[in-house]
Design a protein around this motif. Structure first.
Motif, PDB file in Angstrom:
ATOM      1  N   LEU A 177      -7.479   9.728  -3.306  1.00  0.00           N
ATOM      2  CA  LEU A 177      -8.161  10.968  -3.635  1.00  0.00           C
ATOM      3  C   LEU A 177      -7.366  11.870  -4.548  1.00  0.00           C
ATOM      4  CD1 LEU A 177      -9.667  11.864  -0.142  1.00  0.00           C
ATOM      5  CD2 LEU A 177     -10.786  10.755  -2.056  1.00  0.00           C
ATOM      6  N   GLY A 178      -6.314  11.381  -5.201  1.00  0.00           N
ATOM      7  CA  GLY A 178      -5.544  12.212  -6.115  1.00  0.00           C
ATOM      8  C   GLY A 178      -4.630  13.167  -5.390  1.00  0.00           C
ATOM      9  N   PRO A 179      -4.005  14.093  -6.120  1.00  0.00           N
ATOM     10  CA  PRO A 179      -2.983  14.946  -5.523  1.00  0.00           C
ATOM     11  C   PRO A 179      -3.514  16.202  -4.855  1.00  0.00           C
ATOM     12  CG  PRO A 179      -3.101  15.362  -7.859  1.00  0.00           C
ATOM     13  CD  PRO A 179      -4.099  14.276  -7.578  1.00  0.00           C
ATOM     14  N   PHE A 180      -4.839  16.485  -4.925  1.00  0.00           N
ATOM     15  CA  PHE A 180      -5.332  17.755  -4.416  1.00  0.00           C
ATOM     16  C   PHE A 180      -5.937  17.556  -3.039  1.00  0.00           C
ATOM     17  CE2 PHE A 180      -6.031  17.821  -9.078  1.00  0.00           C
ATOM     18  CZ  PHE A 180      -4.922  18.599  -9.362  1.00  0.00           C
ATOM     19  N   ILE A 181      -5.245  18.005  -1.992  1.00  0.00           N
ATOM     20  CA  ILE A 181      -5.692  17.828  -0.618  1.00  0.00           C
ATOM     21  C   ILE A 181      -5.831  19.199   0.018  1.00  0.00           C
ATOM     22  CG2 ILE A 181      -5.193  16.735   1.599  1.00  0.00           C
ATOM     23  CD1 ILE A 181      -5.574  14.787  -0.650  1.00  0.00           C
ATOM     24  N   SER A 182      -6.963  19.511   0.583  1.00  0.00           N
ATOM     25  CA  SER A 182      -7.175  20.812   1.213  1.00  0.00           C
ATOM     26  C   SER A 182      -7.241  20.675   2.707  1.00  0.00           C
ATOM     27  CB  SER A 182      -8.478  21.437   0.719  1.00  0.00           C
ATOM     28  OG  SER A 182      -9.575  20.755   1.300  1.00  0.00           O
ATOM     29  N   ILE A 183      -7.171  21.806   3.388  1.00  0.00           N
ATOM     30  CA  ILE A 183      -7.202  21.773   4.845  1.00  0.00           C
ATOM     31  C   ILE A 183      -8.556  21.311   5.356  1.00  0.00           C
ATOM     32  CG2 ILE A 183      -7.865  24.211   5.072  1.00  0.00           C
ATOM     33  CD1 ILE A 183      -6.016  24.219   7.554  1.00  0.00           C
ATOM     34  N   LEU A 184      -9.665  21.677   4.666  1.00  0.00           N
ATOM     35  CA  LEU A 184     -10.972  21.231   5.120  1.00  0.00           C
ATOM     36  C   LEU A 184     -11.147  19.747   4.869  1.00  0.00           C
ATOM     37  CD1 LEU A 184     -13.272  24.189   4.031  1.00  0.00           C
ATOM     38  CD2 LEU A 184     -12.342  23.681   6.276  1.00  0.00           C
ATOM     39  N   LEU A 185     -10.590  19.257   3.780  1.00  0.00           N
ATOM     40  CA  LEU A 185     -10.613  17.822   3.503  1.00  0.00           C
ATOM     41  C   LEU A 185      -9.909  17.075   4.616  1.00  0.00           C
ATOM     42  CD1 LEU A 185     -10.899  15.264   1.805  1.00  0.00           C
ATOM     43  CD2 LEU A 185      -8.854  15.943   0.562  1.00  0.00           C
ATOM     44  N   MET A 186      -8.783  17.612   5.082  1.00  0.00           N
ATOM     45  CA  MET A 186      -8.030  16.961   6.150  1.00  0.00           C
ATOM     46  C   MET A 186      -8.862  16.902   7.427  1.00  0.00           C
ATOM     47  SD  MET A 186      -4.265  18.560   5.670  1.00  0.00           S
ATOM     48  CE  MET A 186      -3.379  18.392   4.135  1.00  0.00           C
ATOM     49  N   ILE A 187      -9.544  17.990   7.742  1.00  0.00           N
ATOM     50  CA  ILE A 187     -10.297  18.037   8.986  1.00  0.00           C
ATOM     51  C   ILE A 187     -11.474  17.076   8.940  1.00  0.00           C
ATOM     52  CG2 ILE A 187     -11.727  19.520  10.449  1.00  0.00           C
ATOM     53  CD1 ILE A 187      -9.943  21.827   9.596  1.00  0.00           C
ATOM     54  N   PHE A 188     -12.194  17.041   7.813  1.00  0.00           N
ATOM     55  CA  PHE A 188     -13.409  16.257   7.750  1.00  0.00           C
ATOM     56  C   PHE A 188     -13.171  14.774   7.501  1.00  0.00           C
ATOM     57  CE2 PHE A 188     -15.435  20.385   6.917  1.00  0.00           C
ATOM     58  CZ  PHE A 188     -16.446  20.307   7.858  1.00  0.00           C
ATOM     59  N   CYS A 189     -12.167  14.440   6.700  1.00  0.00           N
ATOM     60  CA  CYS A 189     -12.102  13.096   6.127  1.00  0.00           C
ATOM     61  C   CYS A 189     -10.873  12.295   6.502  1.00  0.00           C
ATOM     62  CB  CYS A 189     -12.158  13.179   4.604  1.00  0.00           C
ATOM     63  SG  CYS A 189     -13.519  14.155   4.005  1.00  0.00           S
ATOM     64  N   CYS A 190     -10.030  12.783   7.393  1.00  0.00           N
ATOM     65  CA  CYS A 190      -8.753  12.105   7.621  1.00  0.00           C
ATOM     66  C   CYS A 190      -8.946  10.693   8.158  1.00  0.00           C
ATOM     67  CB  CYS A 190      -7.902  12.909   8.592  1.00  0.00           C
ATOM     68  SG  CYS A 190      -6.232  12.288   8.785  1.00  0.00           S
ATOM     69  N   ASP A 191     -10.010  10.470   8.953  1.00  0.00           N
ATOM     70  CA  ASP A 191     -10.226   9.160   9.543  1.00  0.00           C
ATOM     71  C   ASP A 191     -10.530   8.096   8.495  1.00  0.00           C
ATOM     72  OD1 ASP A 191      -9.736   9.932  12.068  1.00  0.00           O
ATOM     73  OD2 ASP A 191     -11.830  10.264  12.640  1.00  0.00           O
ATOM     74  N   SER A 192     -11.007   8.475   7.321  1.00  0.00           N
ATOM     75  CA  SER A 192     -11.375   7.506   6.306  1.00  0.00           C
ATOM     76  C   SER A 192     -10.222   7.149   5.386  1.00  0.00           C
ATOM     77  CB  SER A 192     -12.528   8.051   5.468  1.00  0.00           C
ATOM     78  OG  SER A 192     -12.075   9.143   4.689  1.00  0.00           O
ATOM     79  N   LEU A 193      -9.064   7.821   5.515  1.00  0.00           N
ATOM     80  CA  LEU A 193      -7.951   7.555   4.622  1.00  0.00           C
ATOM     81  C   LEU A 193      -7.101   6.431   5.181  1.00  0.00           C
ATOM     82  CD1 LEU A 193      -6.977  11.231   3.850  1.00  0.00           C
ATOM     83  CD2 LEU A 193      -8.522   9.728   2.605  1.00  0.00           C
ATOM     84  N   ASN A 194      -6.653   5.562   4.321  1.00  0.00           N
ATOM     85  CA  ASN A 194      -5.956   4.349   4.751  1.00  0.00           C
ATOM     86  C   ASN A 194      -4.457   4.586   4.876  1.00  0.00           C
ATOM     87  OD1 ASN A 194      -5.556   1.709   5.452  1.00  0.00           O
ATOM     88  ND2 ASN A 194      -5.593   0.962   3.345  1.00  0.00           N
ATOM     89  N   TYR A 195      -4.059   5.372   5.890  1.00  0.00           N
ATOM     90  CA  TYR A 195      -2.644   5.608   6.139  1.00  0.00           C
ATOM     91  C   TYR A 195      -2.259   4.985   7.466  1.00  0.00           C
ATOM     92  CZ  TYR A 195      -0.337   8.506   2.670  1.00  0.00           C
ATOM     93  OH  TYR A 195       0.312   8.954   1.547  1.00  0.00           O
ATOM     94  N   VAL A 196      -1.066   4.468   7.549  1.00  0.00           N
ATOM     95  CA  VAL A 196      -0.577   3.862   8.778  1.00  0.00           C
ATOM     96  C   VAL A 196       0.244   4.904   9.523  1.00  0.00           C
ATOM     97  CG1 VAL A 196       0.774   2.003   9.776  1.00  0.00           C
ATOM     98  CG2 VAL A 196      -0.520   1.605   7.694  1.00  0.00           C
ATOM     99  N   GLN A 197      -0.196   5.269  10.724  1.00  0.00           N
ATOM    100  CA  GLN A 197       0.490   6.283  11.501  1.00  0.00           C
ATOM    101  C   GLN A 197       1.141   5.669  12.727  1.00  0.00           C
ATOM    102  OE1 GLN A 197      -2.342   9.513  12.216  1.00  0.00           O
ATOM    103  NE2 GLN A 197      -1.224  10.707  10.715  1.00  0.00           N
ATOM    104  N   VAL A 198       2.252   6.240  13.149  1.00  0.00           N
ATOM    105  CA  VAL A 198       2.967   5.808  14.339  1.00  0.00           C
ATOM    106  C   VAL A 198       3.248   7.033  15.190  1.00  0.00           C
ATOM    107  CG1 VAL A 198       4.023   3.787  13.280  1.00  0.00           C
ATOM    108  CG2 VAL A 198       5.195   5.991  13.146  1.00  0.00           C
ATOM    109  N   LEU A 199       3.568   6.798  16.445  1.00  0.00           N
ATOM    110  CA  LEU A 199       3.863   7.861  17.390  1.00  0.00           C
ATOM    111  C   LEU A 199       5.346   7.829  17.733  1.00  0.00           C
ATOM    112  CD1 LEU A 199       2.534  10.068  19.217  1.00  0.00           C
ATOM    113  CD2 LEU A 199       2.389   8.311  20.996  1.00  0.00           C
ATOM    114  N   ILE A 200       5.978   9.001  17.708  1.00  0.00           N
ATOM    115  CA  ILE A 200       7.392   9.110  18.050  1.00  0.00           C
ATOM    116  C   ILE A 200       7.504   9.737  19.433  1.00  0.00           C
ATOM    117  CG2 ILE A 200       9.624  10.075  17.384  1.00  0.00           C
ATOM    118  CD1 ILE A 200       8.623  10.182  14.522  1.00  0.00           C
ATOM    119  N   MET A 201       8.098   9.000  20.345  1.00  0.00           N
ATOM    120  CA  MET A 201       8.286   9.510  21.701  1.00  0.00           C
ATOM    121  C   MET A 201       9.775   9.752  21.937  1.00  0.00           C
ATOM    122  SD  MET A 201       5.240   9.708  22.881  1.00  0.00           S
ATOM    123  CE  MET A 201       5.337   9.783  24.657  1.00  0.00           C
TER     124      MET A 201
END
Length: 667
Positions: free
Chosen positions: A478-502
């Motif tokens: 989606l290019g370099p422009f990321i907004s807070i509403l974009l994060m809330i609505f669309c984060c599930d569709s972005l192909n990032y690999v996340q891990v949990l730190i315990m």
């Protein structure tokens, strides 16, 4: 996915008449003569363009208003706001409950500096309860100004319901609750069982690729037995250390009056280690044999640094126990006169779960390559190794001389070891069988060390992948422009690999991976890697932390039930004794709060009456209370996080396993 998001945005702003006017104006502009007008800069773009040629705002994704929330400007907020919104076709009247142009640009400018990994993958629901959840979580992750601005905007438009059905709302709220990890909770239970885990397709495809297996070998033994010298010699003979480097080490060592330490300095790199002439931390080196990608873990032998040895050698798949053949040195290591680290290291290595061991009798040149001395050492040590649980068929005995380069990578000359007809050290390493890897289980990586690296970023977590697999995150399309509403609505569709730190509970995104000091896109169970993460506080990335799958967090607890074996100790273990508790790379102060029962290993029975104390060679079940919670699992479910060691006054007093995790509601 994007169409659904657009519909949600339309519904969200349907209550505001001015917004509807702006959206309709943009649609008219888009259909006129094959051109469309950018809502921000009012530039007339060709209809074939998906984003504005001037400012980069997307044409259809967010239908105008969301484009205002995108952080296009990183300069002066007030001046740029006026420039951006002066040419809008419809001026929006000022309202206290609506974001102003200054607020929009300021918000967008701040969020472009944040990485996507800190976003909250949730969607605002229609109910007031869901709105409060979003604002509450944003307050935990964002700066106060951003959170308050979004909160006021949500409150002002609460009457305008979003078009989301009840099922979607429940799912999204459950995601929000899933991400809310309370950092104040002392004990965290598992949410899902590992049996529910289904590996991704890329893990299965990589498993089918034929590559050399990685073998982690711990080099252990009494102080001054020649561990670092052997590692340096081995690496030099295999071409990992050049002649120029060895010549440099020899020159520097002679200047310090330590000419015989030249090969050891290849592993002991710190000034303090070279000054004292001992290894203080676990040094790591890599080389390839005919069969394996070998990771050497050069462990400290001095009794003051056994804690470091435990932390580093827990990663071992096999071990090389180095024994000094010179008279008096072997006896010192066996503890004939005092506590010897040859015995202690052998006990610890077996407690780590290591079954294969190569006993390398070093410094044979000091005893004239005597077969009689070799046989004496073998007879004395073999009985002790059997008592530790090593099988004779899995013990390999090799005489060698690292300093004299005898029997290291090639067979020794007949002049020295004519009586020996076995394998050299390198061939003995290739004769070890490969360990089983839990690739198809959820990700599990205890953090051994945190290092600074220019290639990996500010800091990187180092450790061995005990289970599962890990890979580099894909770039956001989606290019370099990321907004807070974009994060809330669309984060599930972005192909990032996340891990949990315990145990901190932070979600992080994988930025880059290095394996054997080489950049790679993925790694599997058994690999030693350095991982750079984004989206987490650096203070939470510490040795003893565990990187795991977000859906399968490790358990965090501070009260444990252990089944232990008391070693050869002079002082008994009493109720209330203060000990040093070691588990994987974690070390915590602990107290023995209860001696549950005594175990009779021969009869496989437990005592009915709880004993008051424990003496040498006794087995018992005890409860310990830790000063701070650690990442831990029961031994039956995860061996790596289920092995524990108790130390006191500089010596290891007991080894054992975690049989039960006791939570607050069970006490």
């Amino acid at each position: 996915m994007m169409g659904g998001v657009t519909d949600k945005v339309h519904n969200y702003f349907d209550g505001d008449q001015s917004m509807r006017g702006i959206l309709s104006e943009q649609k008219k502009s888009a259909s006129k003569h094959g051109f469309w007008r950018c809502l921000v800069c009012t530039y007339e773009n060709d209809g074939s363009l998906s984003s504005c040629y001037i400012c980069g705002v997307f044409k259809d994704s967010f239908d105008g208003w969301i484009n205002k929330a995108l952080g296009i400007c990183e300069h002066s907020t007030s001046v740029m706001a006026k420039a951006l919104f002066a040419g809008m076709p419809h001026q929006v009247p000022f309202r206290f409950d609506t974001l102003s142009p200054d607020d929009i640009v300021s918000l967008g400018r701040k969020k472009t500096k944040d990485h996507l990994a800190t976003a909250i993958p949730a969607t605002i629901s229609s109910s007031s309860t869901d709105e409060k959840e979003v604002v509450k979580i944003l307050a935990e992750h964002d700066d106060p100004e951003t959170s308050s601005a979004l909160s006021s905007h949500l409150n002002g438009n609460r009457s305008n319901n979003l078009g989301i059905n009840d099922n979607e709302s429940e799912i999204l709220v459950s995601k929000i609750h899933h991400l809310k990890l309370d950092k104040k909770i002392k004990n965290i239970k598992k949410v899902m069982s590992p049996s529910q885990y289904k590996p991704e397709k890329w893990i299965l495809s990589e498993q089918q690729q034929e590559t050399k297996s990685q073998l982690n070998i711990a080099i252990v033994g009494h102080v001054d037995s020649g561990k670092s010298t052997l590692c340096g010699r081995l690496l030099h003979l295999l071409g990992k250390i050049s002649k120029k480097e060895i010549h440099k080490y020899q020159k520097e060592a002679k200047e310090k009056g330590k000419g015989s330490f030249a090969f050891a300095w290849a592993m002991d790199e710190t000034a303090e280690e070279r000054e004292r002439g001992i290894t203080m931390t676990v040094a790591i080196a890599y080389f390839e044999s005919k069969k394996y990608r070998v990771v050497l873990l050069d462990s400290p032998g001095h009794k003051d640094f056994v804690s470091n040895m435990i932390s580093g050698s827990t990663q071992a798949d096999a071990a090389i126990l180095l024994v000094d053949a010179s008279k008096g040195s072997f006896e010192a290591g066996m503890g004939f006169h005092d506590v010897g680290q040859t015995k202690e290291h052998a006990q610890l290595i077996r407690s780590f779960g290591v079954e294969q061991i190569v006993v390398a009798v070093n410094k044979m040149d000091t005893v004239g390559y005597s077969q009689e001395r070799f046989n004496y050492i073998k007879s004395q040590l073999a009985a002790f190794l059997r008592s530790c649980g090593f099988k004779e068929t899995l013990i390999t005995w090799i005489p060698l001389s690292a300093m004299d380069n005898q029997n290291v990578v090639t067979s020794a000359s007949n002049d020295h070891l004519s009586w020996y007809h076995g394998l050299c050290l390198l061939d003995a390493i290739d004769s070890l069988y490969p360990p089983e890897r839990d690739v198809l289980k959820p990700l599990l990586m205890p953090v051994c060390d945190v290092v600074s690296s220019h290639s990996l970023g500010q800091v990187a977590a180092c450790g061995k992948l005990e289970a599962g697999a890990i890979r580099h995150g894909s770039k956001v399309p989606l290019g370099p422009f990321i907004s807070i509403l974009l994060m809330i609505f669309c984060c599930d569709s972005l192909n990032y690999v996340q891990v949990l730190i315990m145990p901190s509970g932070d979600l992080a995104t994988i930025r880059s991976i290095e394996r054997d000091c080489q950049a790679c896109l993925s790694a599997r169970a058994g690999d030693n890697v350095a991982v750079s993460l984004q989206g987490t506080d650096v203070s939470n990335l510490v040795p003893s932390a565990v990187i795991c799958h977000p859906d399968f967090p490790v358990t965090v607890a501070d009260i444990l039930e252990l089944k232990i074996l008391v070693l050869d100790v002079k002082m008994p273990i009493l109720l209330g004794s203060h000990v040093e508790f070691h588990i994987h790379h974690a070390k915590e102060a602990a107290q023995v709060t209860k001696i549950v029962s005594l175990l009779d290993q021969k009869k496989a029975k437990t005592s009915k009456i709880a004993p008051r104390l424990l003496t040498a060679r006794q087995s018992a079940t005890i409860e310990v209370s830790l000063e701070r919670p650690v990442c831990v699992e029961e031994f039956s479910s995860c061996r790596t996080l289920g092995r524990a060691f108790l130390r006191c006054s500089g010596i290891t007093i007991a080894v054992g396993i975690v049989t039960r995790i006791i939570f607050a509601d069970e006490q």
